[in-house]
Design an enzyme around this catalytic site. Structure first.
Site, PDB file in Angstrom:
ATOM      1  N   CYS A  69      -1.944  20.155  -0.311  1.00 15.42           N
ATOM      2  CA  CYS A  69      -1.563  21.555  -0.450  1.00 15.42           C
ATOM      3  C   CYS A  69      -2.465  22.435   0.431  1.00 15.42           C
ATOM      4  O   CYS A  69      -2.469  22.272   1.638  1.00 15.42           O
ATOM      5  CB  CYS A  69      -1.558  21.986  -1.913  1.00 15.42           C
ATOM      6  SG  CYS A  69      -0.664  23.555  -2.167  1.00 15.42           S
ATOM      7  N   HIS A  89       2.503  18.496  -3.662  1.00 10.38           N
ATOM      8  CA  HIS A  89       1.514  17.912  -4.570  1.00 10.38           C
ATOM      9  C   HIS A  89       1.959  16.507  -4.995  1.00 10.38           C
ATOM     10  O   HIS A  89       2.781  16.375  -5.896  1.00 10.38           O
ATOM     11  CB  HIS A  89       1.358  18.781  -5.821  1.00 10.38           C
ATOM     12  CG  HIS A  89       0.627  20.049  -5.598  1.00 10.38           C
ATOM     13  ND1 HIS A  89      -0.746  20.139  -5.650  1.00 10.38           N
ATOM     14  CD2 HIS A  89       1.076  21.301  -5.312  1.00 10.38           C
ATOM     15  CE1 HIS A  89      -1.121  21.384  -5.416  1.00 10.38           C
ATOM     16  NE2 HIS A  89      -0.036  22.114  -5.207  1.00 10.38           N
ATOM     17  N   GLU A 145       0.290  14.487  -6.737  1.00  7.85           N
ATOM     18  CA  GLU A 145      -0.188  14.265  -8.112  1.00  7.85           C
ATOM     19  C   GLU A 145       0.710  14.927  -9.152  1.00  7.85           C
ATOM     20  O   GLU A 145       0.594  14.650 -10.341  1.00  7.85           O
ATOM     21  CB  GLU A 145      -1.633  14.754  -8.259  1.00  7.85           C
ATOM     22  CG  GLU A 145      -1.831  16.244  -8.403  1.00  7.85           C
ATOM     23  CD  GLU A 145      -1.751  17.031  -7.106  1.00  7.85           C
ATOM     24  OE1 GLU A 145      -2.048  18.237  -7.140  1.00  7.85           O
ATOM     25  OE2 GLU A 145      -1.378  16.459  -6.054  1.00  7.85           O
TER      26      GLU A 145
END
Length: 209
Positions: A81, A190, A192
């Site tokens: 990001c 992202h 994650e």
């Protein structure tokens, strides 16, 4: 077990990134210690919020030097990001210009879209020889949350170095969703927060370390 340092410089979703990396088998250490960050097999640089604030935090732990030293030695780094955005030369937000790490030429600017931020799931266009997206279906969606991005790749090709692998997405126009350039890789989305798709990408990165 592959060691990954997750750089703690006051900006980033450290806990979810730590869990996601551990899920794919990495031995993760959250750290701001330069020695630990330099010694790990891989370094992950997260980032949320404003470009300038992230750069201030990064400089506070000498993060730009850590990144530079690792890359000079061919040691892998993954930006996520705003951690991707700060790899570029500069960012412009609300009329304020800030210097980035300068690992890549280019400027992070406001996306040309009617609806901002770009928040939610989106598809990508990845190159066929991508390492990060190997084995991932082209229709797979990843999770984004950002209003700024890099809309033009400015690094000239070099006969001595393999060209960067560029992955694009679209929100009001094309922007860079991921870059793979030697030891430096980065994603605007992202991983994650992208469920199984993000886990597959992180597993690809960790496996290549």
């Amino acid at each position: 077990m592959t060691s990954v340092a997750l750089l703690d410089y006051g900006s980033g979703n450290l806990h979810s990134a730590q869990r996601a990396l551990a899920r794919v088998g990495a031995d993760v250490t959250v750290t701001s210690d330069p020695e630990v960050a330099l010694a790990a097999d891989g370094l992950v640089v997260p980032g949320v919020g404003a470009f300038a604030a992230c750069m201030d935090g990064l400089k506070g732990v000498r993060g730009e030097r850590i990144i530079g030293k690792r890359l000079a030695g061919g040691r892998p780094v993954l930006g996520i990001c705003v951690g991707m955005q700060i790899m570029f030369e500069r960012g412009v937000e609300h009329g304020v210009e800030a210097d980035g790490c300068g690992e890549w030429p280019g400027t992070v600017e406001l996306l040309q879209a009617e609806v901002l931020p770009h928040m939610g799931w989106n598809t990508l266009t990845a190159p066929a020889d991508s390492v990060l997206f190997a084995g991932i279906d082209p229709d797979t969606r990843f999770y984004f949350v950002h209003s700024y991005g890099v809309q033009k790749w400015e690094l000239a090709d070099d006969d001595l170095i393999a060209p960067a692998k560029l992955t694009w997405a679209d929100h009001g126009g094309p922007f860079l969703a991921a870059v793979e350039n030697g030891p430096l890789s980065a994603t605007q989305f992202h991983p994650e927060k992208s469920g199984d798709a993000g886990a597959a990408l992180l597993e690809n990165w960790v496996r290549a370390l």
